[in-house]
Design an enzyme around this catalytic site. Structure first.
Site, PDB file in Angstrom:
ATOM      1  N   ASP A  34       0.841  -1.196   0.000  1.00  0.00           N
ATOM      2  CA  ASP A  34       0.000   0.000   0.000  1.00  0.00           C
ATOM      3  C   ASP A  34       0.880   1.251   0.000  1.00  0.00           C
ATOM      4  O   ASP A  34       1.632   1.479   0.958  1.00  0.00           O
ATOM      5  CB  ASP A  34      -0.891  -0.035   1.246  1.00  0.00           C
ATOM      6  CG  ASP A  34      -2.115   0.841   1.108  1.00  0.00           C
ATOM      7  OD1 ASP A  34      -2.115   1.713   0.219  1.00  0.00           O
ATOM      8  OD2 ASP A  34      -3.058   0.657   1.896  1.00  0.00           O
ATOM      9  N   ASP A  35       0.811   2.016  -1.072  1.00  0.00           N
ATOM     10  CA  ASP A  35       1.586   3.267  -1.187  1.00  0.00           C
ATOM     11  C   ASP A  35       3.099   3.033  -1.172  1.00  0.00           C
ATOM     12  O   ASP A  35       3.858   3.949  -0.844  1.00  0.00           O
ATOM     13  CB  ASP A  35       1.254   4.268  -0.055  1.00  0.00           C
ATOM     14  CG  ASP A  35      -0.157   4.806  -0.130  1.00  0.00           C
ATOM     15  OD1 ASP A  35      -0.952   4.296  -0.944  1.00  0.00           O
ATOM     16  OD2 ASP A  35      -0.471   5.732   0.635  1.00  0.00           O
ATOM     17  N   CYS A  74      -5.717   4.021  -3.937  1.00  0.00           N
ATOM     18  CA  CYS A  74      -6.006   2.662  -3.451  1.00  0.00           C
ATOM     19  C   CYS A  74      -7.230   1.981  -4.067  1.00  0.00           C
ATOM     20  O   CYS A  74      -7.102   0.966  -4.746  1.00  0.00           O
ATOM     21  CB  CYS A  74      -6.226   2.652  -1.942  1.00  0.00           C
ATOM     22  SG  CYS A  74      -4.952   3.425  -0.970  1.00  0.00           S
ATOM     23  N   HIS A 137     -11.112  -2.474   0.631  1.00  0.00           N
ATOM     24  CA  HIS A 137     -11.265  -1.160  -0.003  1.00  0.00           C
ATOM     25  C   HIS A 137     -12.161  -1.121  -1.237  1.00  0.00           C
ATOM     26  O   HIS A 137     -12.039  -0.231  -2.067  1.00  0.00           O
ATOM     27  CB  HIS A 137      -9.883  -0.559  -0.326  1.00  0.00           C
ATOM     28  CG  HIS A 137      -9.733   0.820   0.231  1.00  0.00           C
ATOM     29  ND1 HIS A 137      -8.809   1.729  -0.225  1.00  0.00           N
ATOM     30  CD2 HIS A 137     -10.432   1.461   1.202  1.00  0.00           C
ATOM     31  CE1 HIS A 137      -8.929   2.852   0.451  1.00  0.00           C
ATOM     32  NE2 HIS A 137      -9.900   2.722   1.318  1.00  0.00           N
ATOM     33  N   ASP A 284      -0.084  -0.780  -4.834  1.00  0.00           N
ATOM     34  CA  ASP A 284      -1.342  -0.300  -5.427  1.00  0.00           C
ATOM     35  C   ASP A 284      -1.250   1.078  -6.067  1.00  0.00           C
ATOM     36  O   ASP A 284      -2.070   1.438  -6.903  1.00  0.00           O
ATOM     37  CB  ASP A 284      -2.478  -0.333  -4.384  1.00  0.00           C
ATOM     38  CG  ASP A 284      -2.290   0.689  -3.272  1.00  0.00           C
ATOM     39  OD1 ASP A 284      -1.153   1.143  -3.031  1.00  0.00           O
ATOM     40  OD2 ASP A 284      -3.295   1.047  -2.629  1.00  0.00           O
ATOM     41  N   ASN A 285      -0.253   1.859  -5.639  1.00  0.00           N
ATOM     42  CA  ASN A 285      -0.003   3.172  -6.252  1.00  0.00           C
ATOM     43  C   ASN A 285       1.357   3.636  -5.780  1.00  0.00           C
ATOM     44  O   ASN A 285       1.994   2.975  -4.950  1.00  0.00           O
ATOM     45  CB  ASN A 285      -1.106   4.190  -5.896  1.00  0.00           C
ATOM     46  CG  ASN A 285      -1.407   4.290  -4.413  1.00  0.00           C
ATOM     47  OD1 ASN A 285      -2.475   3.883  -3.941  1.00  0.00           O
ATOM     48  ND2 ASN A 285      -0.453   4.807  -3.643  1.00  0.00           N
TER      49      ASN A 285
END
Ligand SMILES: *[C@@H]1O[C@H](CO)[C@@H](O)[C@H](O)[C@H]1NC(C)=O
Ligand SMILES: *[C@@H]1O[C@H](CO)[C@@H](O)[C@H](O)[C@H]1NC(C)=O
Ligand SMILES: *[C@@H]1O[C@H](CO)[C@@H](O)[C@H](O)[C@H]1NC(C)=O
Ligand SMILES: [Ca+2]
EC number: 3.1.6.4
Length: 517
Positions: A34-35, A74, A137, A284-285
């Site tokens: 995540d991130d 996300c 999410h 995810d990003n």
């Protein structure tokens, strides 16, 4: 002991799965960070070299240097991963304003539509057991629960681990085990905001190891979606890792995740399913530059999370599958998380749905044979196609970082990286003459190619055609991220009655969500 008359059928069943375990029915693990930024791994050049397990995973498998998420945020990125479709098609976008990133905070009314097919649903029909560990999410209301969308097991939460909240204005985020909530963040699952201490990565790792062990023993194929979130703010790590990184708390979190990856790969080896399990690691990003020194590194790339510059969507990606993916490979394939949909289904020998557009492509030939497939990458922000990459060229049809009003409040998605007329603080329409970069010799998107050059014209000729085709064939889905309502927050998650942990909900009061960027 089993009664005698059962011996034969049991052996036959075991025999069937045994043979499938040798090739035709591989297991899949997607480790989605995540991130986490492209530049966070030692193998991608992070100078602290604090990710020995991931670096080793890359050495044993394939490093994918040009691999993208479908969105710089996300929820849309995750919806795209599981549906194989761009957020504009699967509904994870908003039409409340132009080119705005939306996601699923707990006041969101929408979520993953029943009409969308998630690849775990198809794997499940083919006999797979699927588990999601960590952040879902794709909507938190009962109809969006992952066990209603292709998963058999879930340990984790529907939203980000923001908080703590007062349970009056806002409820704390629930943690689920299976169908039911088992507690809430900051109440039953601690994250210390001052020290950054939390045991969540340990818990999520144990969940993964236990699942692998159980599945290996049952000899049934599995899909594990390990969607852990220690590198998303508020960043956390457990005591043994706190203060151990040269990079501060964010680095502590990365070190713990790296160690967890090592434990999971070890579990596959211990249970002798490593040769039959494809593991894909990605994020995810991009790293959140807005988090300043508690965000990830996007290496040489421009800007970060929330933007359609390379730093927002190019992901640190590794594919690992002993005896199938040859070691020490580097692939320049333009890849997308959406490719997981057709790739995993193809490897499991499952037919793709034909009634809908799938944006992902089958990368099994890339993974197994090093083949390079020509294809574009589209960079969306909400309802707008902002940019396109084709080969080494990337054309920006729109540029935007974040608005000036936000900038004055210290919000900056491109912190310390001001490229005149590129990192614009207004939404700038370049459609009549897109900004073109060569992302091989200009990784940081700093030097637009002159529109008067032959190079510009020849690249744009190809790109324009790809964009025309894309737009002609695009039917936007019903937007899921338009409506918010404090009445739908996590007041009464499934299972709260059993625990006596339901909270009084305010009455429903739907309003159009405000998406600032
Ligand atoms: C993490 O687990 C350890 C060992 O069980 C415990 O001592 C510690 O208090 C836990 N930390 C948090 C933040 O829950
Ligand atoms: C930036 O764009 C403006 C408006 O199009 C133009 O006048 C200016 O010359 C550009 N600046 C640079 C450095 O390219
Ligand atoms: C962006 O520019 C193109 C080409 O000039 C134009 O057709 C389009 O309407 C513009 N879009 C918006 C939203 O202004
Ligand atoms: Ca994220």
């Amino acid at each position: 002991m089993l009664p005698k008359k059962w011996h034969l059928p049991v052996l036959l069943i075991l025999g069937t799965f045994q043979s499938s375990a040798c090739g035709s029915t591989p297991n899949f693990i997607i480790m989605l960070m995540d991130d986490m930024g492209w530049g966070d791994l030692g193998v991608f050049g992070e100078p602290s070299k604090e990710t020995p397990n991931l670096d080793n995973m890359a050495a044993e498998g394939m490093l994918l240097t040009d691999f993208y998420s479908a969105n710089p945020l996300c929820s849309p990125s995750r919806a795209a991963l599981l549906t194989g479709r761009l957020p504009i098609r699967n509904g994870f976008y908003t039409t409340n304003a132009h080119a705005r990133n939306g996601y699923t905070p707990q006041e969101i009314v929408g979520g993953i539509a029943d009409e969308e097919i998630l690849f775990p649903e198809l794997l499940q029909k083919a006999g797979y057991r699927n588990k999601i560990i960590g952040k879902w999410h794709l909507g938190h209301r009962p109809q969006f629960h992952p066990l209603k969308h292709g998963f058999d097991e879930w340990f984790g939460a529907p939203n980000c681990h923001f908080g703590p909240y007062d349970n009056k204005q806002r409820p704390n985020i629930p943690v689920y085990n299976g169908m039911d909530m088992v507690g809430r963040y900051y109440e039953d699952f601690q994250i210390h905001r001052e020290t950054g201490e939390s045991n969540l990565t340990q818990i999520f790792t144990q969940q993964a190891v236990d699942f692998i062990e159980r599945q290996a023993q049952s000899q049934k194929p599995f899909f594990l979606y390990w969607a852990i979130d220690a590198t998303h703010g508020p960043v956390y790590a457990s005591k043994p890792f706190l203060g151990t990184s040269r990079r501060g708390l964010y680095g502590d979190a990365v070190k713990e995740l790296d160690s967890a990856v090592g434990q999971i790969l070890d579990a596959l080896k211990t249970h002798k399913v490593d040769d039959n399990t494809l593991v894909v690691f990605s994020s995810d990003n991009g790293g959140a530059m807005v988090s300043k020194d508690k965000g990830g590194s996007n290496g040489p790339f421009l800007c970060g999370k929330q933007t359609t510059f390379e730093g927002g969507m190019r992901e640190p990606t590794i594919a690992w599958w002993p005896k199938h993916i040859k070691p020490r490979q580097v692939s320049y394939q333009l890849g997308s998380l959406m490719d997981m949909f057709p790739t995993l289904l193809s490897l499991a020998d499952i037919t793709l749905p034909r009634d809908r557009a799938i944006d992902g492509i089958d990368l099994s030939d890339t993974l197994l044979n090093g083949k390079n497939i020509d294809r574009p990458i589209f960079y969306y922000r909400g309802n707008e196609m902002m940019a396109v990459r084709l080969g080494m060229y990337k054309a920006h049809y729109w540029t935007w970082t974040n608005g000036l009003q936000e900038l004055r409040q210290g919000i900056d998605f491109c912190r310390g990286e001001n490229v005149i007329n590129v990192t614009t603080h207004d939404q700038r329409n370049h459609t009549s003459q897109p900004l073109l970069f060569h992302v091989g010799r200009d990784l940081g998107e700093r030097y637009p190619i002159s529109p008067d050059s032959i190079e510009y014209h020849s690249a744009m000729k190809k790109i324009s055609k790809v964009v025309r085709d894309h737009k002609t064939n695009l039917t936007p889905g019903q937007p899921q991220l338009n409506w918010c309502d404090t009445g739908v927050m996590n007041w009464k998650p499934i299972g709260c009655e059993k625990l006596g942990r339901c909270l009084p909900a305010p009455s429903s009061n739907p309003y159009k969500c405000v998406w600032m960027h």
